[in-house]
Design a protein around this motif. Structure first.
Motif, PDB file in Angstrom:
ATOM      1  N   GLY A  34       0.827  -1.207   0.000  1.00 18.08           N
ATOM      2  CA  GLY A  34       0.000   0.000   0.000  1.00 18.08           C
ATOM      3  C   GLY A  34       0.856   1.250   0.000  1.00 18.08           C
ATOM      4  N   PRO A  35       0.211   2.398  -0.188  1.00 15.81           N
ATOM      5  CA  PRO A  35       0.951   3.661  -0.198  1.00 15.81           C
ATOM      6  C   PRO A  35       1.589   3.935   1.159  1.00 15.81           C
ATOM      7  CG  PRO A  35      -1.429   4.054  -0.122  1.00 15.81           C
ATOM      8  CD  PRO A  35      -1.232   2.597  -0.367  1.00 15.81           C
ATOM      9  N   THR A  36       2.686   4.660   1.131  1.00 18.30           N
ATOM     10  CA  THR A  36       3.396   4.984   2.360  1.00 18.30           C
ATOM     11  C   THR A  36       2.511   5.832   3.265  1.00 18.30           C
ATOM     12  OG1 THR A  36       5.483   4.971   1.140  1.00 18.30           O
ATOM     13  CG2 THR A  36       5.488   6.035   3.294  1.00 18.30           C
ATOM     14  N   ASN A  37       2.498   5.482   4.544  1.00 23.61           N
ATOM     15  CA  ASN A  37       1.689   6.196   5.525  1.00 23.61           C
ATOM     16  C   ASN A  37       2.565   6.494   6.738  1.00 23.61           C
ATOM     17  OD1 ASN A  37      -0.132   6.669   7.824  1.00 23.61           O
ATOM     18  ND2 ASN A  37      -1.760   6.173   6.372  1.00 23.61           N
ATOM     19  N   ILE A  38       2.934   7.767   6.915  1.00 21.08           N
ATOM     20  CA  ILE A  38       3.880   8.139   7.965  1.00 21.08           C
ATOM     21  C   ILE A  38       3.320   7.862   9.359  1.00 21.08           C
ATOM     22  CG2 ILE A  38       3.072  10.532   7.904  1.00 21.08           C
ATOM     23  CD1 ILE A  38       6.646   9.298   8.732  1.00 21.08           C
ATOM     24  N   THR A  57      -3.333  17.033  13.335  1.00 18.66           N
ATOM     25  CA  THR A  57      -4.055  18.292  13.520  1.00 18.66           C
ATOM     26  C   THR A  57      -3.569  19.381  12.568  1.00 18.66           C
ATOM     27  OG1 THR A  57      -2.533  18.903  15.310  1.00 18.66           O
ATOM     28  CG2 THR A  57      -4.601  17.824  15.928  1.00 18.66           C
ATOM     29  N   THR A  58      -2.295  19.341  12.210  1.00 18.64           N
ATOM     30  CA  THR A  58      -1.753  20.325  11.265  1.00 18.64           C
ATOM     31  C   THR A  58      -1.867  19.863   9.817  1.00 18.64           C
ATOM     32  OG1 THR A  58       0.477  19.390  11.456  1.00 18.64           O
ATOM     33  CG2 THR A  58      -0.103  21.186  12.972  1.00 18.64           C
ATOM     34  N   GLN A  59      -2.332  18.619   9.616  1.00 19.35           N
ATOM     35  CA  GLN A  59      -2.478  18.015   8.289  1.00 19.35           C
ATOM     36  C   GLN A  59      -1.132  17.788   7.606  1.00 19.35           C
ATOM     37  OE1 GLN A  59      -5.257  20.516   6.124  1.00 19.35           O
ATOM     38  NE2 GLN A  59      -7.011  19.635   7.190  1.00 19.35           N
ATOM     39  N   LEU A  60      -0.043  17.850   8.373  1.00 19.34           N
ATOM     40  CA  LEU A  60       1.271  17.597   7.790  1.00 19.34           C
ATOM     41  C   LEU A  60       1.423  16.137   7.384  1.00 19.34           C
ATOM     42  CD1 LEU A  60       4.040  18.789   7.075  1.00 19.34           C
ATOM     43  CD2 LEU A  60       4.822  18.094   9.364  1.00 19.34           C
ATOM     44  N   ALA A  61       0.775  15.224   8.111  1.00 23.19           N
ATOM     45  CA  ALA A  61       0.855  13.800   7.764  1.00 23.19           C
ATOM     46  C   ALA A  61       0.316  13.565   6.358  1.00 23.19           C
ATOM     47  CB  ALA A  61       0.082  12.969   8.784  1.00 23.19           C
ATOM     48  N   ASP A  62      -0.826  14.177   6.034  1.00 23.42           N
ATOM     49  CA  ASP A  62      -1.401  14.016   4.690  1.00 23.42           C
ATOM     50  C   ASP A  62      -0.473  14.606   3.631  1.00 23.42           C
ATOM     51  OD1 ASP A  62      -3.625  12.813   5.782  1.00 23.42           O
ATOM     52  OD2 ASP A  62      -4.798  14.665   5.865  1.00 23.42           O
ATOM     53  N   ILE A  64       2.798  14.861   3.784  1.00 24.88           N
ATOM     54  CA  ILE A  64       3.953  13.975   3.623  1.00 24.88           C
ATOM     55  C   ILE A  64       3.580  12.758   2.787  1.00 24.88           C
ATOM     56  CG2 ILE A  64       5.503  12.410   4.857  1.00 24.88           C
ATOM     57  CD1 ILE A  64       5.580  14.441   7.129  1.00 24.88           C
ATOM     58  N   ASP A  65       2.443  12.131   3.101  1.00 26.16           N
ATOM     59  CA  ASP A  65       2.014  10.942   2.363  1.00 26.16           C
ATOM     60  C   ASP A  65       1.787  11.275   0.886  1.00 26.16           C
ATOM     61  OD1 ASP A  65       2.132   9.552   4.723  1.00 26.16           O
ATOM     62  OD2 ASP A  65      -0.022   9.657   5.120  1.00 26.16           O
TER      63      ASP A  65
END
Length: 243
Positions: A34-38, A57-62, A64-65
């Motif tokens: 699957g796609p990388t998920n930090i 909360t900052t949406q930085l995870a999205d 990065i992915d």
């Protein structure tokens, strides 16, 4: 019965082999990873709940992915542990605005993939997603001592204590301190120097005769003198009559 048992066993073994072969042939092949998920990577590593919460909360995870799954440039993440966040002064995170929290997290992300050996030879200051590497902004310097990789921000110094994940595109390294950038946590800029105080005129300067512009002044005898520019004509009115 002995002569009938052996053919039955052979037949049963043959049927079992055919059944297993057919089942394996019909089983679907494993799909691509699957796609990388930090966040899943950090969850699996454990002790990164605060970082995960901030990334969500900052949406930085999205971000990065999305960047990892749509680019070949790769990415490197320095991940502070929960203990690292707990070591901050109370109220540190709450004192930051939403945009400052984004900048803080972006300071932990390098927009290209770096192996441990590349970290030992990288040029400083290392540019992060926070941007400006100039003094008092977001400088991140990486140095080595033997096999130890040290990270300095100008505010804190720490080491890369563990390599959590690497797949040729994403590298995640554990750090035991939150990387605090100069622009948010550095010393305050010095206040501008105060303007020089204007010197008050002394009594002699205050009593000095007016310039030759038609204004009046008082001479030492108590006479009022009107100065003019017509051939040096001066009219003196004597306030006291001498007999």
């Amino acid at each position: 019965m002995a002569t009938n048992f052996q053919p039955s066993l052979i037949l049963l073994s043959l049927l079992l082999f055919i059944t297993l072969t057919t089942t394996l042939a019909q089983a679907p092949a494993p799909g691509p990873p699957g796609p990388t998920n930090i966040t899943k990577i950090l969850e699996k590593a454990g002790q990164f709940t605060t970082l995960i919460r901030l990334m969500k909360t900052t949406q930085l995870a999205d971000q990065i992915d999305t960047q990892l799954n749509n680019s070949n440039q790769g990415m490197t993440v320095f991940a502070p542990t929960d203990n690292a966040f707990s070591s901050l002064k109370p109220g540190t995170l709450n004192s930051l605005s939403d945009q400052q929290k984004v900048s803080l997290l972006q300071f932990h992300v390098v927009p290209n993939y770096l192996t441990t050996s590349q970290l030992q030879t990288v040029s400083n200051p290392l540019r992060t997603q926070a941007g400006d590497t100039a003094s008092n902004k977001f400088p991140l310097n990486v140095t080595t001592s033997g096999n130890q990789v040290n990270v300095s921000t100008g505010v804190v110094d720490t080491t890369v204590s563990n390599s959590l994940y690497t797949d040729g595109t994403l590298a995640v390294y554990q750090v035991d301190k939150v990387l605090l950038p100069m622009s948010l946590f550095g010393p305050a800029s010095p206040a501008p120097a105060p303007e020089p105080v204007k010197k008050k005129k002394s009594g002699a300067e205050a009593d000095a005769p007016a310039k030759d512009d038609g204004s009046a002044s008082v001479d030492a005898s108590g006479a009022v003198v009107f100065g003019g520019g017509l051939g040096g004509l001066v009219v003196v009115f004597v306030t006291m009559l001498w007999l």
